[in-house]
Design a protein around this motif. Sequence first.
Motif, PDB file in Angstrom:
ATOM      1  N   LEU A 131      38.702  39.258   9.907  1.00  0.00           N
ATOM      2  CA  LEU A 131      39.964  38.563  10.158  1.00  0.00           C
ATOM      3  C   LEU A 131      41.141  39.527  10.110  1.00  0.00           C
ATOM      4  O   LEU A 131      42.022  39.504  10.982  1.00  0.00           O
ATOM      5  CB  LEU A 131      40.171  37.452   9.128  1.00  0.00           C
ATOM      6  CG  LEU A 131      39.286  36.222   9.263  1.00  0.00           C
ATOM      7  CD1 LEU A 131      39.470  35.304   8.054  1.00  0.00           C
ATOM      8  CD2 LEU A 131      39.618  35.482  10.535  1.00  0.00           C
ATOM      9  N   VAL A 132      41.167  40.367   9.107  1.00  0.00           N
ATOM     10  CA  VAL A 132      42.252  41.346   8.980  1.00  0.00           C
ATOM     11  C   VAL A 132      42.210  42.322  10.158  1.00  0.00           C
ATOM     12  O   VAL A 132      43.255  42.662  10.728  1.00  0.00           O
ATOM     13  CB  VAL A 132      42.164  42.097   7.629  1.00  0.00           C
ATOM     14  CG1 VAL A 132      43.178  43.224   7.564  1.00  0.00           C
ATOM     15  CG2 VAL A 132      42.365  41.136   6.473  1.00  0.00           C
ATOM     16  N   LEU A 133      41.019  42.758  10.535  1.00  0.00           N
ATOM     17  CA  LEU A 133      40.871  43.672  11.669  1.00  0.00           C
ATOM     18  C   LEU A 133      41.402  43.027  12.946  1.00  0.00           C
ATOM     19  O   LEU A 133      42.097  43.677  13.735  1.00  0.00           O
ATOM     20  CB  LEU A 133      39.409  44.074  11.842  1.00  0.00           C
ATOM     21  CG  LEU A 133      39.077  44.992  13.013  1.00  0.00           C
ATOM     22  CD1 LEU A 133      39.835  46.300  12.921  1.00  0.00           C
ATOM     23  CD2 LEU A 133      37.570  45.242  13.061  1.00  0.00           C
ATOM     24  N   THR A 136      45.677  53.441  12.896  1.00  0.00           N
ATOM     25  CA  THR A 136      44.414  53.833  13.514  1.00  0.00           C
ATOM     26  C   THR A 136      43.374  54.111  12.437  1.00  0.00           C
ATOM     27  O   THR A 136      42.214  53.697  12.554  1.00  0.00           O
ATOM     28  CB  THR A 136      44.609  55.062  14.425  1.00  0.00           C
ATOM     29  OG1 THR A 136      45.500  54.698  15.486  1.00  0.00           O
ATOM     30  CG2 THR A 136      43.293  55.548  15.003  1.00  0.00           C
ATOM     31  N   GLY A 137      43.801  54.763  11.358  1.00  0.00           N
ATOM     32  CA  GLY A 137      42.896  55.020  10.238  1.00  0.00           C
ATOM     33  C   GLY A 137      42.460  53.743   9.544  1.00  0.00           C
ATOM     34  O   GLY A 137      41.282  53.563   9.226  1.00  0.00           O
ATOM     35  N   VAL A 138      43.400  52.854   9.334  1.00  0.00           N
ATOM     36  CA  VAL A 138      43.083  51.575   8.695  1.00  0.00           C
ATOM     37  C   VAL A 138      42.139  50.770   9.568  1.00  0.00           C
ATOM     38  O   VAL A 138      41.164  50.183   9.083  1.00  0.00           O
ATOM     39  CB  VAL A 138      44.382  50.773   8.407  1.00  0.00           C
ATOM     40  CG1 VAL A 138      44.059  49.375   7.931  1.00  0.00           C
ATOM     41  CG2 VAL A 138      45.247  51.504   7.392  1.00  0.00           C
ATOM     42  N   ARG A 139      42.408  50.775  10.856  1.00  0.00           N
ATOM     43  CA  ARG A 139      41.561  50.034  11.802  1.00  0.00           C
ATOM     44  C   ARG A 139      40.122  50.562  11.777  1.00  0.00           C
ATOM     45  O   ARG A 139      39.166  49.786  11.766  1.00  0.00           O
ATOM     46  CB  ARG A 139      42.160  50.169  13.205  1.00  0.00           C
ATOM     47  CG  ARG A 139      41.550  49.315  14.242  1.00  0.00           C
ATOM     48  CD  ARG A 139      42.281  49.551  15.539  1.00  0.00           C
ATOM     49  NE  ARG A 139      41.868  48.667  16.587  1.00  0.00           N
ATOM     50  CZ  ARG A 139      42.290  48.748  17.840  1.00  0.00           C
ATOM     51  NH1 ARG A 139      43.147  49.663  18.177  1.00  0.00           N
ATOM     52  NH2 ARG A 139      41.869  47.900  18.743  1.00  0.00           N
ATOM     53  N   ALA A 140      39.975  51.875  11.745  1.00  0.00           N
ATOM     54  CA  ALA A 140      38.634  52.477  11.686  1.00  0.00           C
ATOM     55  C   ALA A 140      37.926  52.096  10.390  1.00  0.00           C
ATOM     56  O   ALA A 140      36.725  51.785  10.404  1.00  0.00           O
ATOM     57  CB  ALA A 140      38.730  53.989  11.828  1.00  0.00           C
ATOM     58  N   LEU A 153      38.445  49.399   8.511  1.00  0.00           N
ATOM     59  CA  LEU A 153      38.076  47.976   8.560  1.00  0.00           C
ATOM     60  C   LEU A 153      36.871  47.763   9.474  1.00  0.00           C
ATOM     61  O   LEU A 153      35.996  46.951   9.168  1.00  0.00           O
ATOM     62  CB  LEU A 153      39.251  47.136   9.030  1.00  0.00           C
ATOM     63  CG  LEU A 153      40.392  46.980   8.031  1.00  0.00           C
ATOM     64  CD1 LEU A 153      41.592  46.331   8.690  1.00  0.00           C
ATOM     65  CD2 LEU A 153      39.935  46.174   6.823  1.00  0.00           C
ATOM     66  N   ALA A 154      36.827  48.479  10.582  1.00  0.00           N
ATOM     67  CA  ALA A 154      35.685  48.344  11.491  1.00  0.00           C
ATOM     68  C   ALA A 154      34.387  48.738  10.792  1.00  0.00           C
ATOM     69  O   ALA A 154      33.355  48.080  10.977  1.00  0.00           O
ATOM     70  CB  ALA A 154      35.900  49.196  12.744  1.00  0.00           C
ATOM     71  N   GLN A 155      34.432  49.782   9.985  1.00  0.00           N
ATOM     72  CA  GLN A 155      33.243  50.196   9.249  1.00  0.00           C
ATOM     73  C   GLN A 155      32.847  49.156   8.198  1.00  0.00           C
ATOM     74  O   GLN A 155      31.663  48.913   7.966  1.00  0.00           O
ATOM     75  CB  GLN A 155      33.472  51.557   8.571  1.00  0.00           C
ATOM     76  CG  GLN A 155      33.505  52.718   9.537  1.00  0.00           C
ATOM     77  CD  GLN A 155      32.192  52.880  10.258  1.00  0.00           C
ATOM     78  OE1 GLN A 155      31.117  52.842   9.665  1.00  0.00           O
ATOM     79  NE2 GLN A 155      32.256  53.050  11.571  1.00  0.00           N
ATOM     80  N   LEU A 156      33.833  48.557   7.561  1.00  0.00           N
ATOM     81  CA  LEU A 156      33.560  47.591   6.498  1.00  0.00           C
ATOM     82  C   LEU A 156      32.977  46.281   7.035  1.00  0.00           C
ATOM     83  O   LEU A 156      32.384  45.517   6.271  1.00  0.00           O
ATOM     84  CB  LEU A 156      34.820  47.301   5.701  1.00  0.00           C
ATOM     85  CG  LEU A 156      35.288  48.449   4.807  1.00  0.00           C
ATOM     86  CD1 LEU A 156      36.667  48.140   4.248  1.00  0.00           C
ATOM     87  CD2 LEU A 156      34.298  48.703   3.695  1.00  0.00           C
ATOM     88  N   THR A 157      33.135  46.020   8.308  1.00  0.00           N
ATOM     89  CA  THR A 157      32.609  44.774   8.873  1.00  0.00           C
ATOM     90  C   THR A 157      31.153  44.904   9.297  1.00  0.00           C
ATOM     91  O   THR A 157      30.528  43.911   9.652  1.00  0.00           O
ATOM     92  CB  THR A 157      33.432  44.303  10.083  1.00  0.00           C
ATOM     93  OG1 THR A 157      33.355  45.279  11.123  1.00  0.00           O
ATOM     94  CG2 THR A 157      34.875  44.060   9.703  1.00  0.00           C
ATOM     95  N   LYS A 158      30.616  46.116   9.267  1.00  0.00           N
ATOM     96  CA  LYS A 158      29.212  46.338   9.686  1.00  0.00           C
ATOM     97  C   LYS A 158      28.248  46.025   8.574  1.00  0.00           C
ATOM     98  O   LYS A 158      28.490  46.085   7.439  1.00  0.00           O
ATOM     99  CB  LYS A 158      29.032  47.769  10.149  1.00  0.00           C
ATOM    100  CG  LYS A 158      29.787  48.030  11.428  1.00  0.00           C
ATOM    101  CD  LYS A 158      29.575  49.450  11.881  1.00  0.00           C
ATOM    102  CE  LYS A 158      30.363  49.659  13.165  1.00  0.00           C
ATOM    103  NZ  LYS A 158      30.149  50.952  13.721  1.00  0.00           N
TER     104      LYS A 158
END
Length: 64
Positions: free
Chosen positions: A19-21, A53-57, A59-64
Amino acid sequence: MFSDEPADWIEYEKKQFRLVLGRLTLLITGTLDPHLARYRDGEWAQLASAQLTGVRATLAQLTK
């Protein structure tokens, strides 16, 4: 109420990160990207872009 199963907690946390992502992605694509397109040399917009961009990356890793 959560169960005592760690897998249930992890799945809930991943959904929250998704959701945050999603919100962050909309902020970047809907607000920050147009700002950068118009004012490419803007120091604040460049800083915000680099940080998000760093935060987005992350969060993307944390959703896996």
